[in-house]
Enzyme design. Structure first.
Site: not given
Ligand code: 5BU
Length: 475
Positions: A304
Site C-alpha cells: 500500500k
Molecule cells: P482477513 O484476515 O481476511 O480479514 O485479511 C484481509 C487482508 O486483506 C489483510 O491482509 C488486509 O490488510 C487486506 N485488506 C483488507 O482487508 N481490506 C482492504 O480494503 C485492503 C486490504 Br486494500
C-alpha cells in the site's frame, strides 16, 4: 449479391466442416448447438476465392470510402490479403503482441493519421475481437467506420459495434446460413429450430460494461490485458481452477512457508505483508519463490505505497526488503497522484513483468474513500495500462475493462466483521453481485483448525461462484 454463389459457399462451408452442429462449449463456458471453425478454409483455394469475391462485392456496394484494409488476427488475415489484392487497396497488418525489440509498432504498413481503414473478420459474436483491432488502429490515428465479416452469429455483436460507430456488413447472418442448409437438407428442421431458439436465448454481453467483464471467462480475459502479471494470473486461474488469494498475515517466516507447503496448490496468488514478519531474511524470500514456482502461484506484496514518487521508488527497490526483486505485484494508493505510478513503472534491475493493484476502495468500516476518489483513481490508472494489473475494490461498477482484475478482500464464510473495523462478505455476494475476480482470504483460512481443509472449501466455493457467473444466461 449473387444468391447462387452465396448458397454455394454456405454448402461448401458445411461440407468442409467449417460449420458443425451438435453440442459444443464456447470459450466462456456456454453450451452451443452450432460451431464455426473458419480456419480450415485456407485449405480450399476455391472457397477462399469465392468468399473474397463476395466480400469485395459487398464492399463495392456498401462501403463509401476506405483507404486501407486490416484483418482481425488470425483467421481473417489471408482473406484480408486477398481482398487487398483484388480491390487494389493497401493492407495494414495488426500484431497481436508488440515486438520485444526494435520498433514496438502494433500496426505494420504505411499510413497517415486521419485515413480510414476497413476491418475484415470471419465471425462476430460479441464483436469484442473487432473492437480490439479498432482500438489499436484508433491509437495510431486511423479511423474505422466499417467492418465486413463472413458470418454474423446475431448474438449482439452488430449492436455492440454499431454503438462504437462501426457499421457491419456480413455475407451471412446465422439465420440466413441455417435457412440455406435446411433448404438443401443438410440439417434437419429440428436442428434448425434448436439453433434459432439458442440465438434468441443466448446473447453476447454488451461490450464496455462491468457486466461484460463479469461474464467473460478468465481464459478470454487473458487475451484482453496489457499487463503481463494480469495475463499470468488469468492463465493460472484457468489452469488451476482457483481464484483464491491467501493473505498470509503471520509474523513467523517458518509458519508462512509451512502453511504454503500445505495450501499452495489451492491458490493463484499469495498476499504478503512483509513488514510484519519478525524473522525476515532473504533466505525466506528464496524459499517463498521456490514454493511459488513449484505450486504455480504469484506473489503480491500488500505494501500500500502512499508517498511521493521518489520515496516510493526507494521503498520499492531498496531497504531491507527489496520488494521489486521478488514481488510479482504490489498494492498502491493513488492518493499522492500520478507520480506514484510513474515511479512504480520505472524499469528496475532489468526486471520486467511487474504489476500494480491500485486501491480504489477499502473493505474497512468508515473508510474515507469517496465515489469521486474512486473514479479519478480508475482514470489515473488508464494512463498506465502496462503496469496496472487491476484494482483492489469492493464494487463491480468501479471499472469496466475486462483486461483488469478486481481483487477483493474482506471475505469470510463464518463472520460478518472483526473487532477492528474489518467488514466481511460471502463468496456469493462478492463474486456474483460485486464482481470480484480474485478473492483475498486471510483469517478465514489461517485461523482455522485445519487451514488446508479450509483452503479447499474456500477454493471450491469461490470457483463454483465464478462458474455460475460466467455461465449466466444473458438478457
Ligand atoms: P482477513 O484476515 O481476511 O480479514 O485479511 C484481509 C487482508 O486483506 C489483510 O491482509 C488486509 O490488510 C487486506 N485488506 C483488507 O482487508 N481490506 C482492504 O480494503 C485492503 C486490504 Br486494500
Amino acid at each position: 449479391m449473387d444468391n447462387n454463389k452465396l448458397e454455394g459457399v454456405a454448402l461448401k462451408l458445411f461440407d468442409i466442416n467449417a460449420v458443425k452442429f451438435g453440442e459444443f462449449m464456447t470459450k466462456s463456458g456456454i453450451e452451443t448447438p452450432v460451431y464455426f471453425d473458419l480456419r480450415v478454409i485456407v485449405s480450399y483455394p476455391r472457397v477462399m476465392e469465392l468468399i473474397t469475391s463476395l466480400l469485395c462485392d459487398i464492399v463495392a456496394t456498401k462501403v463509401k470510402k476506405y483507404d486501407h484494409i486490416c484483418g482481425v488476427p488470425y483467421t481473417a488475415l489471408p482473406i484480408a490479403t486477398l481482398m487487398s489484392v483484388q480491390a487494389k487497396k493497401p493492407m495494414l497488418l495488426r500484431r497481436k503482441e508488440a515486438k520485444a525489440y526494435g520498433t514496438k509498432k502494433m500496426i505494420e504498413g504505411h499510413y497517415n493519421v486521419g485515413e480510414t481503414c476497413l476491418i475484415v473478420e470471419d465471425v462476430i459474436t460479441s464483436g469484442s475481437s473487432v473492437l480490439e483491432t479498432v482500438k489499436e488502429l484508433n491509437k495510431e490515428g486511423l479511423v474505422v467506420n466499417n467492418a465486413v465479416i463472413i458470418l454474423d452469429r446475431e448474438q449482439g455483436g452488430r449492436k455492440n459495434l454499431e454503438t462504437n460507430n462501426v457499421n457491419v456488413d456480413a455475407l451471412f447472418t446465422m439465420t440466413e446460413l441455417i435457412g440455406i442448409l435446411e433448404k438443401h437438407k443438410k440439417i434437419t428442421k429440428e436442428m434448425s429450430m434448436k439453433v434459432r431458439n439458442y440465438l434468441t436465448e443466448v446473447k453476447a454481453p454488451v461490450t464496455g460494461s462491468s457486466e461484460e467483464r463479469m461474464l467473460l471467462s478468465y481464459e478470454k480475459r487473458a487475451e484482453l490485458t496489457s499487463n503481463p502479471v494480469a495475463k499470468q494470473l488469468f492463465n493460472i486461474m484457468s489452469i488451476k481452477k482457483t481464484n483464491l488469494c491467501l493473505s498470509v498475515d503471520l509474523t513467523s517466516s517458518i509458519k508462512i512457508l509451512e502453511l504454503l507447503e500445505k495450501v499452495g496448490e489451492y491458490i493463484c496468488l499469495v498476499k504478503t505483508h512483509v513488514d510484519i514478519i519478525e524473522d525476515f531474511s532473504l533466505d525466506f524470500i528464496t524459499r517463498l519463490k521456490q514454493l511459488a514456482q513449484r505450486f504455480n502461484f504469484l506473489i503480491l506484496e500488500d505494501r500500500k505505497f502512499a508517498d511521493i514518487g521518489n520515496t516510493v521508488l526507494l521503498q520499492y527497490q531498496k531497504g531491507l526488503y527489496k520488494i521489486s526483486e521478488w514481488a510479482d505485484c504490489v498494492t498502491s494508493h493513488s492518493l499522492p497522484g500520478e507520480g506514484i505510478l510513474k515511479s512504480l513503472s520505472t524499469p528496475c534491475n532489468g526486471l520486467e513483468n511487474r504489476g500494480v493493484f491500485l486501491l480504489a476502495e477499502m473493505s474497512s468500516e468508515g473508510n474515507l474513500i469517496s465515489p469521486e476518489y474512486r473514479e479519478v483513481t480508475v482514470n489515473m490508472a488508464s494512463k498506465y495500462p502496462n503496469i496496472i494489473t487491476g484494482f483492489v475494490c469492493q464494487n463491480k461498477d468501479t471499472f469496466k475493462d475486462p483486461g483488469l482484475i478486481q481483487l477483493t478482500p474482506g471475505v469470510q464464510l463464518e463472520s460478518a466483521k472483526d473487532d477492528l473495523g474489518q467488514v466481511y462478505n460471502s463468496p456469493d455476494k462478492v463474486i456474483l453481485d460485486n464482481g470480484a475476480d480474485i478473492i483475498v482470504v486471510g483469517r478465514g483460512i489461517i485461523a482455522a483448525k485445519s487451514p488446508e481443509a479450509q483452503a479447499v472449501i474456500y477454493r471450491d466455493t469461490l470457483w463454483k461462484c465464478y462458474l455460475k457467473r460466467v455461465s449466466g444466461k444473458l438478457e
